[in-house]
Design an enzyme around this catalytic site. Structure first.
Site, PDB file in Angstrom:
ATOM      1  N   HIS A 157      31.751  25.415  51.084  1.00 36.09           N
ATOM      2  CA  HIS A 157      31.071  25.414  50.517  1.00 36.09           C
ATOM      3  C   HIS A 157      30.117  27.064  50.527  1.00 36.09           C
ATOM      4  CE1 HIS A 157      31.520  20.776  51.309  1.00 36.09           C
ATOM      5  NE2 HIS A 157      31.515  21.063  52.730  1.00 36.09           N
ATOM      6  N   SER A 278      29.533  52.700  36.377  1.00 37.80           N
ATOM      7  CA  SER A 278      28.977  52.101  35.270  1.00 37.80           C
ATOM      8  C   SER A 278      28.672  53.968  34.547  1.00 37.80           C
ATOM      9  CB  SER A 278      27.539  51.803  35.465  1.00 37.80           C
ATOM     10  OG  SER A 278      26.405  51.579  35.435  1.00 37.80           O
ATOM     11  N   LYS A 284      27.277  52.690  40.648  1.00 32.63           N
ATOM     12  CA  LYS A 284      27.687  52.021  40.510  1.00 32.63           C
ATOM     13  C   LYS A 284      28.907  52.074  41.628  1.00 32.63           C
ATOM     14  CE  LYS A 284      26.839  48.328  39.622  1.00 32.63           C
ATOM     15  NZ  LYS A 284      26.054  47.283  39.098  1.00 32.63           N
ATOM     16  N   GLU A 291      37.948  41.930  39.864  1.00 31.47           N
ATOM     17  CA  GLU A 291      37.010  41.375  38.115  1.00 31.47           C
ATOM     18  C   GLU A 291      38.281  40.875  36.613  1.00 31.47           C
ATOM     19  OE1 GLU A 291      33.135  42.345  37.897  1.00 31.47           O
ATOM     20  OE2 GLU A 291      33.692  43.843  38.263  1.00 31.47           O
TER      21      GLU A 291
END
Ligand code: ARG
Length: 460
Positions: A157, A278, A284, A291
C-alpha cells in the site's frame, strides 16, 4: 483491372481511393525477407513434386535473390497499386522471368503465404525479445553482489512494511521477467506451425507436399486444418499479450525507480547519461527515460486491445480485417524491444544512496512483524501477539522512537512477560537476519537465489 494479379473477372477499373485504402505495402514490406524465404522453399517443394522443373526452380531462386538485393540496396520500387509485399515480389519476379515467374504461386494463396511470413517474423521477433529480457535479467543479477548487504524498506500500500535486502528486490524483477521468457518460449511453440498448403482456405487439388516446405522453413509441424490456419491469428494476439506483460513489468519497475530517485525518497541516483533536463528550471535532472517506459506501456496495452477486437466475431476463414494485425503487432514489438534496450543500462548504472536509505531505515517500524513472530515463537497466540505489538508500536509512535528504544518498563506495561530479550529481533538488521522461510529475504535464502540466478545466466 488489367494490371491486377486478380483482375480477370473484373469489368470495371478500380477506384483510386480503394487502392490507397486497401494497401498494406507501406507496413508489410517489413516481411520481405520472410516472404522471399517462404517463396524459395515453396518453389523447391514445387520442383520436388514435379510442379516445376529444376531449371524453373533455379530461375525462381535466382530471381528472388536478385529481388532481395534490390530491396536491401533501396533500389526496389514500391507502388500502392500492387497492394502488399507479396504482390510486389511476385510481380518483380514475373517481370524478370515471364511465365516461369507466373508459376510461383502454384498451390498457394496469399492467405497461407501471409500467415507463414508472419509466423516466421514472429519466431525471430520472439527470439530477439527473449535475448533482451535475458540481458535485462543479467543487469539485475549483476548488481546483487555490490548491493548484497544493503537493506531497503519494502512496501505494501506504499506504506513501509518489512525490511528486505536489495538483491531481494533485484531478483523479484528477475522472476517476473523469467515468467515472461517462459511465456515467450511457450508462445513460440504455437507460432512455429506452418500454414503453407492451406492455400486460400480449403487446401488444394494439386499434389503439393506441405511437410516438405515446413521442414525447409524449420517449422515444427504443419497445421492440421486449412480452414482454421488460413485465418488464425491467435499467435499474433498471444505474442502481443506476452509483449504487454513485459511492458507491464517494465512499467511497474520504472514507476518504482522514478519514486526512489525523488528528493523525497532519495534511495537511488539514476545515471545522468540516462536523464534529461528542463528548458526552464536549471536544477532539474528528470527521469524521462523511465517515464517514457511507463508511458509507452499504454500503446502496447492499446495494441493488444486493438488486436483482440480485430479478431472478435470474425467468421471462418480469411477476412481482410486481418491485414490490420501487422501495424499493431509491429508497434508492440518495436516499443518493447526499445524499452528493454534502454532499461538494461539504467539498471546497471543506477547507484543506491546507502547513507540516505540507512538514515531513515529505523523509521516506519519495519521490525514490528518480526517482533510479533518472536512472541509467537515464545508461545503467544498470533492474534494476541499482534495486539501486543500493535500496542507497543502505539507507545513508540507517541514518543516518536523506534521499538528498540522502548524501555523495559514500557515493554512490561503492555505485556509483563516482555524483557530485553526482544532486542535480539529489533532493529532492521536483526529483523532481516531473523527471516528463515524459503524464498524470503533471509540472507542465506537470498544468497542461494543469487547463486541460482548466476548459474542460470552463466555469470561467473
Ligand atoms: N495483405 C494481406 C494481409 O496482410 C494479404 C492477404 C490478402 N488476401 C486476400 N485474400 N486479399 O492480410
Amino acid at each position: 483491372m488489367a494490371g491486377k494479379a486478380w483482375g480477370g473477372v473484373f469489368r470495371e477499373g478500380q477506384d483510386q481511393r480503394v487502392e490507397a485504402f486497401t494497401e498494406s505495402v507501406s507496413f508489410d514490406r517489413r516481411l520481405y525477407s520472410h516472404d522471399i524465404e517462404g517463396s524459395v522453399a515453396h518453389a523447391q517443394m514445387l520442383a520436388k513434386v514435379g510442379l516445376l522443373t529444376d531449371e524453373e526452380c533455379r530461375q525462381i531462386e535466382q530471381g528472388l535473390t536478385e529481388i532481395r538485393h534490390e530491396i536491401e540496396q533501396g533500389r526496389f520500387e514500391f507502388k500502392t497499386e500492387l497492394e502488399d509485399i507479396h504482390m510486389h515480389i511476385e510481380r518483380a519476379l514475373i517481370e524478370r522471368l515471364g511465365d516461369v515467374g507466373r508459376k510461383l504461386h502454384t498451390g498457394r494463396s496469399r492467405n497461407d503465404q501471409v500467415s507463414t511470413d508472419l509466423r516466421m517474423w514472429c519466431r525471430e521477433a520472439i527470439d530477439q525479445i527473449n535475448e533482451r529480457v535475458l540481458h535485462l535479467q543479467t543487469a539485475f543479477v549483476g548488481r546483487c553482489d555490490a548491493d548484497a548487504d544493503c537493506i531497503l524498506p519494502a512496501y505494501t500500500h506504499m506504506r513501509r512494511a518489512q525490511p528486505v535486502l536489495a538483491p531481494h528486490y533485484w531478483l523479484a524483477y528477475c522472476e517476473k521477467f523469467e515468467r515472461d521468457r517462459l511465456r515467450l518460449i511457450d508462445c513460440r511453440t504455437r507460432v512455429n506451425v506452418s500454414g503453407l498448403g492451406a492455400a486460400a482456405l480449403a487446401g488444394t487439388s494439386l499434389p503439393i507436399d506441405p511437410q516438405d516446405t515446413a521442414k525447409r522453413l524449420q517449422f515444427d509441424s504443419v497445421a492440421a486444418n486449412s480452414l482454421d490456419v488460413s485465418g488464425d491469428r491467435d499467435f499474433v494476439v498471444e505474442f502481443a499479450f506476452v509483449l504487454t506483460m513485459i511492458a507491464e513489468h517494465l512499467s511497474g519497475w520504472a514507476e518504482e525507480w522514478i519514486l526512489w530517485s525523488t528528493v523525497e525518497f532519495d534511495f537511488l541516483r539514476l545515471p545522468e547519461a540516462f536523464c534529461t533536463g528542463s528548458s526552464i528550471m536549471p536544477q532539474k535532472i528528470n527521469p524521462d527515460v523511465l517515464e517514457l517506459i511507463r508511458g509507452k506501456t499504454g500503446r502496447v496495452v492499446g495494441n493488444l486491445q486493438a488486436l483482440l477486437v480485430l479478431v472478435k466475431g470474425l467468421p471462418l476463414a480469411y477476412n481482410r480485417d486481418l491485414q490490420e494485425d501487422k501495424p499493431r503487432l509491429f508497434d508492440s514489438f518495436d516499443t518493447v524491444r526499445d524499452c528493454l534496450d534502454i532499461a538494461a543500462p539504467l539498471v546497471e548504472g543506477a547507484k543506491l544512496n546507502r547513507e540516505a536509505i540507512e538514515s531513515r531505515l529505523e523509521h516506519g517500524y519495519l521490525d514490528a512483524t518480526t517482533l510479533m513472530e518472536h512472541l509467537i515463537m515464545r508461545g503467544t497466540p498470533q492474534r494476541t501477539a499482534h495486539q501486543t505489538v500493535g500496542a507497543l508500536v502505539r507507545k513508540a509512535k507517541d514518543r516518536d522512537v523506534a521499538l528498540k528504544e522502548l524501555t523495559t518498563k514500557e515493554l512490561q506495561e503492555v505485556d509483563e512477560n516482555l524483557d530485553d530479550g526482544v532486542l535480539k529481533v529489533l532493529g532492521v538488521k536483526n529483523a532481516v537476519d531473523a527471516f528463515q522461510s524459503y524464498g524470503s529475504t533471509a540472507p542465506q535464502q537470498v544468497k542461494t537465489q543469487v547463486d541460482i540466478w548466476k548459474s542460470k545466466l552463466g555469470l561467473g
